[in-house]
Design a protein around this motif. Structure first.
Motif, PDB file in Angstrom:
ATOM      1  N   ASP A  38       0.819  -1.223   0.000  1.00 56.13           N
ATOM      2  CA  ASP A  38       0.000   0.000   0.000  1.00 56.13           C
ATOM      3  C   ASP A  38       0.847   1.265   0.000  1.00 56.13           C
ATOM      4  N   GLY A  39       2.027   1.184  -0.530  1.00 56.66           N
ATOM      5  CA  GLY A  39       2.905   2.352  -0.571  1.00 56.66           C
ATOM      6  C   GLY A  39       4.267   1.975  -1.102  1.00 56.66           C
ATOM      7  N   GLY A  40       5.213   2.901  -1.065  1.00 52.63           N
ATOM      8  CA  GLY A  40       6.543   2.620  -1.578  1.00 52.63           C
ATOM      9  C   GLY A  40       6.519   2.451  -3.087  1.00 52.63           C
ATOM     10  N   TYR A  41       7.027   1.286  -3.549  1.00 57.81           N
ATOM     11  CA  TYR A  41       7.057   1.039  -4.995  1.00 57.81           C
ATOM     12  C   TYR A  41       5.656   0.843  -5.566  1.00 57.81           C
ATOM     13  N   ALA A  42       4.666   0.657  -4.710  1.00 56.33           N
ATOM     14  CA  ALA A  42       3.290   0.507  -5.192  1.00 56.33           C
ATOM     15  C   ALA A  42       2.844   1.721  -5.994  1.00 56.33           C
ATOM     16  N   TRP A  43       3.386   2.902  -5.692  1.00 56.87           N
ATOM     17  CA  TRP A  43       3.004   4.103  -6.430  1.00 56.87           C
ATOM     18  C   TRP A  43       3.537   4.082  -7.857  1.00 56.87           C
ATOM     19  N   PHE A  44       4.653   3.420  -8.098  1.00 59.46           N
ATOM     20  CA  PHE A  44       5.141   3.267  -9.467  1.00 59.46           C
ATOM     21  C   PHE A  44       4.261   2.288 -10.248  1.00 59.46           C
ATOM     22  N   ILE A  45       3.767   1.266  -9.563  1.00 60.11           N
ATOM     23  CA  ILE A  45       2.811   0.354 -10.212  1.00 60.11           C
ATOM     24  C   ILE A  45       1.542   1.122 -10.573  1.00 60.11           C
ATOM     25  N   LEU A  46       1.126   2.015  -9.676  1.00 61.21           N
ATOM     26  CA  LEU A  46      -0.047   2.844  -9.952  1.00 61.21           C
ATOM     27  C   LEU A  46       0.196   3.756 -11.157  1.00 61.21           C
ATOM     28  N   LEU A  47       1.389   4.336 -11.257  1.00 55.55           N
ATOM     29  CA  LEU A  47       1.723   5.177 -12.405  1.00 55.55           C
ATOM     30  C   LEU A  47       1.686   4.372 -13.704  1.00 55.55           C
ATOM     31  N   SER A  48       2.236   3.171 -13.676  1.00 56.10           N
ATOM     32  CA  SER A  48       2.213   2.319 -14.860  1.00 56.10           C
ATOM     33  C   SER A  48       0.786   1.998 -15.276  1.00 56.10           C
ATOM     34  N   CYS A  49      -0.049   1.646 -14.299  1.00 55.29           N
ATOM     35  CA  CYS A  49      -1.446   1.318 -14.600  1.00 55.29           C
ATOM     36  C   CYS A  49      -2.194   2.545 -15.117  1.00 55.29           C
ATOM     37  N   PHE A  50      -1.872   3.711 -14.573  1.00 55.21           N
ATOM     38  CA  PHE A  50      -2.463   4.972 -15.030  1.00 55.21           C
ATOM     39  C   PHE A  50      -2.205   5.184 -16.520  1.00 55.21           C
ATOM     40  N   LEU A  51      -0.958   5.007 -16.945  1.00 50.12           N
ATOM     41  CA  LEU A  51      -0.609   5.201 -18.352  1.00 50.12           C
ATOM     42  C   LEU A  51      -1.214   4.114 -19.239  1.00 50.12           C
ATOM     43  N   VAL A  52      -1.280   2.892 -18.733  1.00 47.34           N
ATOM     44  CA  VAL A  52      -1.868   1.806 -19.515  1.00 47.34           C
ATOM     45  C   VAL A  52      -3.352   2.071 -19.759  1.00 47.34           C
ATOM     46  N   GLY A  54      -4.735   4.940 -19.994  1.00 46.19           N
ATOM     47  CA  GLY A  54      -4.832   6.023 -20.966  1.00 46.19           C
ATOM     48  C   GLY A  54      -4.513   5.597 -22.379  1.00 46.19           C
ATOM     49  N   LEU A  55      -3.498   4.739 -22.539  1.00 48.84           N
ATOM     50  CA  LEU A  55      -3.064   4.319 -23.870  1.00 48.84           C
ATOM     51  C   LEU A  55      -3.869   3.154 -24.413  1.00 48.84           C
ATOM     52  N   THR A  56      -4.825   2.637 -23.647  1.00 51.09           N
ATOM     53  CA  THR A  56      -5.712   1.586 -24.153  1.00 51.09           C
ATOM     54  C   THR A  56      -7.140   2.124 -24.267  1.00 51.09           C
ATOM     55  N   PHE A  57      -7.831   2.228 -23.139  1.00 57.59           N
ATOM     56  CA  PHE A  57      -9.224   2.680 -23.180  1.00 57.59           C
ATOM     57  C   PHE A  57      -9.330   4.169 -23.518  1.00 57.59           C
ATOM     58  N   GLY A  58      -8.314   4.958 -23.148  1.00 50.61           N
ATOM     59  CA  GLY A  58      -8.325   6.359 -23.537  1.00 50.61           C
ATOM     60  C   GLY A  58      -8.248   6.518 -25.046  1.00 50.61           C
ATOM     61  N   VAL A  59      -7.408   5.715 -25.701  1.00 43.26           N
ATOM     62  CA  VAL A  59      -7.306   5.755 -27.159  1.00 43.26           C
ATOM     63  C   VAL A  59      -8.600   5.262 -27.799  1.00 43.26           C
ATOM     64  N   ILE A  60      -9.212   4.232 -27.216  1.00 45.80           N
ATOM     65  CA  ILE A  60     -10.475   3.720 -27.754  1.00 45.80           C
ATOM     66  C   ILE A  60     -11.546   4.807 -27.742  1.00 45.80           C
ATOM     67  N   LYS A  61     -11.641   5.556 -26.650  1.00 43.23           N
ATOM     68  CA  LYS A  61     -12.657   6.606 -26.562  1.00 43.23           C
ATOM     69  C   LYS A  61     -12.347   7.773 -27.494  1.00 43.23           C
ATOM     70  N   GLU A 177      -7.375   7.010 -18.213  1.00 42.63           N
ATOM     71  CA  GLU A 177      -8.284   6.982 -19.360  1.00 42.63           C
ATOM     72  C   GLU A 177      -8.895   8.355 -19.607  1.00 42.63           C
ATOM     73  N   CYS A 178      -9.277   9.046 -18.533  1.00 43.79           N
ATOM     74  CA  CYS A 178      -9.918  10.360 -18.680  1.00 43.79           C
ATOM     75  C   CYS A 178      -8.928  11.409 -19.163  1.00 43.79           C
ATOM     76  N   ILE A 179      -7.764  11.462 -18.509  1.00 39.95           N
ATOM     77  CA  ILE A 179      -6.805  12.523 -18.822  1.00 39.95           C
ATOM     78  C   ILE A 179      -6.296  12.386 -20.250  1.00 39.95           C
ATOM     79  N   LEU A 180      -5.963  11.166 -20.667  1.00 40.09           N
ATOM     80  CA  LEU A 180      -5.464  11.003 -22.027  1.00 40.09           C
ATOM     81  C   LEU A 180      -6.574  11.172 -23.056  1.00 40.09           C
ATOM     82  N   THR A 181      -7.817  10.836 -22.707  1.00 41.13           N
ATOM     83  CA  THR A 181      -8.926  11.137 -23.620  1.00 41.13           C
ATOM     84  C   THR A 181      -9.063  12.646 -23.790  1.00 41.13           C
ATOM     85  N   PHE A 182      -8.945  13.357 -22.678  1.00 43.51           N
ATOM     86  CA  PHE A 182      -9.023  14.820 -22.708  1.00 43.51           C
ATOM     87  C   PHE A 182      -7.934  15.416 -23.600  1.00 43.51           C
ATOM     88  N   VAL A 183      -6.728  14.844 -23.539  1.00 39.74           N
ATOM     89  CA  VAL A 183      -5.601  15.378 -24.314  1.00 39.74           C
ATOM     90  C   VAL A 183      -5.621  14.873 -25.754  1.00 39.74           C
TER      91      VAL A 183
END
Length: 530
Positions: A38-52, A54-61, A177-183
């Motif tokens: 629930d912390g530490g390197y978990a935030w990098f996993i969260l960043l990776s999932c955030f970008l994924v 955006g680059l999958t469902f964000g692109v679809i939308k 997904e939202c932020i990359l759809t917005f951009v």
């Protein structure tokens, strides 16, 4: 005859001793997963999932911007164009279990990197497509295959890294997904106007190479073990003749491979002992030992299969009900985002204003995911209840969409739609974890996506069929709204099943408490009598 059987048994024992280092090495690998940090390197996993996201469902939308251009270029219908995204979404869902198996067999990082390469290759090849069929195979199938190999392992890894903050982590990751759809929506429109839709696809292919970077960020949890299974196996083997029968039959749950080795050794010891004590019992004893080894092999095979694919999920009634919710929800999830821009263009709104509608929806979608993910993390109400309310609201908003015609009305619709859509998407993975548990999340997510694939595959083409028949993009929103309201009925059924399960557990606990109370009162009466 007895002497020959004894020689065969000793040969089997020697072969087992030769294989024991391999078994012990496997035992060292079979470690239990570590607790979620629930912390530490978990935030990098969260960043990776955030970008994924955006680059999958964000692109679809955001891909709806391409629809009007592709439809005019190939002179096709809305149904024909909608199959591009529909095939991508369907492939994403169908291949999700395979992505989970590959992640369990190899590792999450390599699978996501390979998926990112497939996405990039599919979109780049699609830029040179000469007809719709080639777009179906490249931007549809290859791209969807890459989406499955990137999205499924990353979301599974996120669930392993977070426990207490899991609802909030899922909500924050999905905001990608939202932020990359917005951009991406206005960016795609700018690229299309500058380089045509083919040039825009080439640039998108290069952009999706960042999925490989997301895969490199994934790192497995550090699992711990206090006892070395190899040493323990040797100690148990030496003490087989010294320990009592009850103690020698106890199993060690943390060392499954060692336990299988111990069982085979016990059977051989019993057979050898029988050779000396009662030679007439040799055939029966040998058959019993062989049956024991066969059962051990079957257990080992079942364990290996369940490690990759937990097929027992299909017998879980609550999981199947939730999967049916996913089928009908997928019918309505993807169609509105694909047809919002063409619907606005059909109402006479100019292209950049039409693209801005998706950006408005994405901005409110972002707020909805963060806010309602935070609300879910407070545990004020059951998550399935919160999801039911948001799904009903989402379906109702889509049913009202055809009433909007001006830019201001469509902007208001986009804002409300984005807010409620974000509230829905923020917690639906969290509900899945609550249904099956975090240990089965990988297999459950794969099966859930597979079952939901029919809705994701057929949703846009069905909406496109109604649009072609009625010559009005508004009918696509009506279809999506009805599908979402139907999906909410399965959530209500799941809520009732949860209530019944909690009620039966409470009754069992009360019965156990009553029995303990009766036994205590009986003992008290006996003491009084004495």
């Amino acid at each position: 005859m007895a002497f020959r059987l004894m020689i065969q048994i000793w040969q089997q024992q020697a072969q087992i001793n030769m294989d024991s280092p391999v078994k012990a090495q496997r035992g060292r690998e079979a470690v239990s997963p570590a607790a979620a940090p629930d912390g530490g390197y978990a935030w990098f996993i969260l960043l990776s999932c955030f970008l994924v996201f955006g680059l999958t469902f964000g692109v679809i939308k955001a891909f709806g911007v391409f629809y009007f251009e592709i439809q005019q270029y190939f002179e096709t219908t809305a149904t024909g164009t909608s199959w591009i995204t529909s095939i991508a979404v369907g492939t994403l869902h169908v291949v999700a279990p395979v992505a989970n198996v590959l992640s369990a067999r190899y590792n999450h990082r390599s699978v996501v990197v390979a998926g990112g390469l497939l996405c990039s290759v599919g979109v780049v090849f699609g830029a040179f497509a000469r007809n719709l069929i080639e777009l179906y195979l490249t931007v549809g199938f290859l791209n969807g295959l890459g989406y499955a190999m990137t999205w499924t392992p990353t979301v599974t890894m996120l669930g392993l890294y977070f426990e207490k903050r899991r609802p909030m982590a899922n909500a924050l990751a999905s905001t990608g997904e939202c932020i990359l759809t917005f951009v991406l929506t206005p960016l795609f429109q700018l690229l299309i106007n500058s380089y045509s839709w083919r040039g825009a696809l080439l640039i998108l292919g290069g952009l999706q190479l960042n999925l490989c970077v997301c895969g490199m960020l994934l790192r497995p949890l550090q699992a711990t073990r206090d006892v070395n299974c190899e040493v323990k196996a040797e100690e148990e083997d030496l003490s087989l003749e010294l320990l009592p029968k009850d103690n020698s039959e106890q199993s060690n749950p943390s060392c499954p491979e060692t336990e299988e080795l111990k069982i085979s050794r016990v059977s051989d010891h019993v057979t050898i002992r029988a050779c000396f004590e009662d030679p007439e019992e040799i055939p029966n004893t040998t058959m019993k030992a062989q049956d024991s080894n066969n059962r051990t092999n079957k257990t080992e095979l079942t364990t290996k299969i369940l490690r990759y694919v937990d097929y027992t999920l299909i017998t879980n009634a609550r999981f199947m009900v939730y999967s049916m919710f996913g089928v009908f929800a997928a019918l309505g999830f993807f169609a509105p985002a694909l047809f919002l821009v063409p619907y606005a263009r059909g109402k006479g709104i100019e292209e950049y204003q039409a693209a801005a509608l998706m950006s408005i929806s994405a901005a409110f979608d972002l707020f909805g995911r963060v806010f309602f993910g935070w609300v879910a993390n407070l545990r004020l109400v059951e998550t399935v209840q919160q999801l039911t309310v948001t799904v009903i609201l989402l379906g109702s908003v889509l049913l009202l969409c055809p009433l909007a015609s001006s830019f201001s009305e469509l902007a208001a619709f986009s804002a409300v739609y984005g807010l409620v859509y974000g509230a829905t998407v923020a917690i639906h993975i969290t509900v899945l974890v609550e249904v099956v548990g975090v240990k089965r999340l990988g297999s459950a997510l794969g099966f859930f996506m597979l079952i939901r694939s029919s809705g994701g595959l057929l949703g846009p083409p069905i909406a496109g069929f109604f649009i072609d028949q009625m010559s009005d993009y508004g009918t696509g929103f009506l279809m999506a709204g009805v599908a979402l309201i139907v999906s909410a009925l399965f959530l209500l059924l799941l809520h009732q099943m949860n209530r019944r399960g909690q009620g039966s557990t409470t009754k069992k606990h009360d019965m156990h408490t009553d029995k303990m109370g009766q036994s205590v009162r009986a003992e008290a009466r006996e003491l009084d009598m004495t």
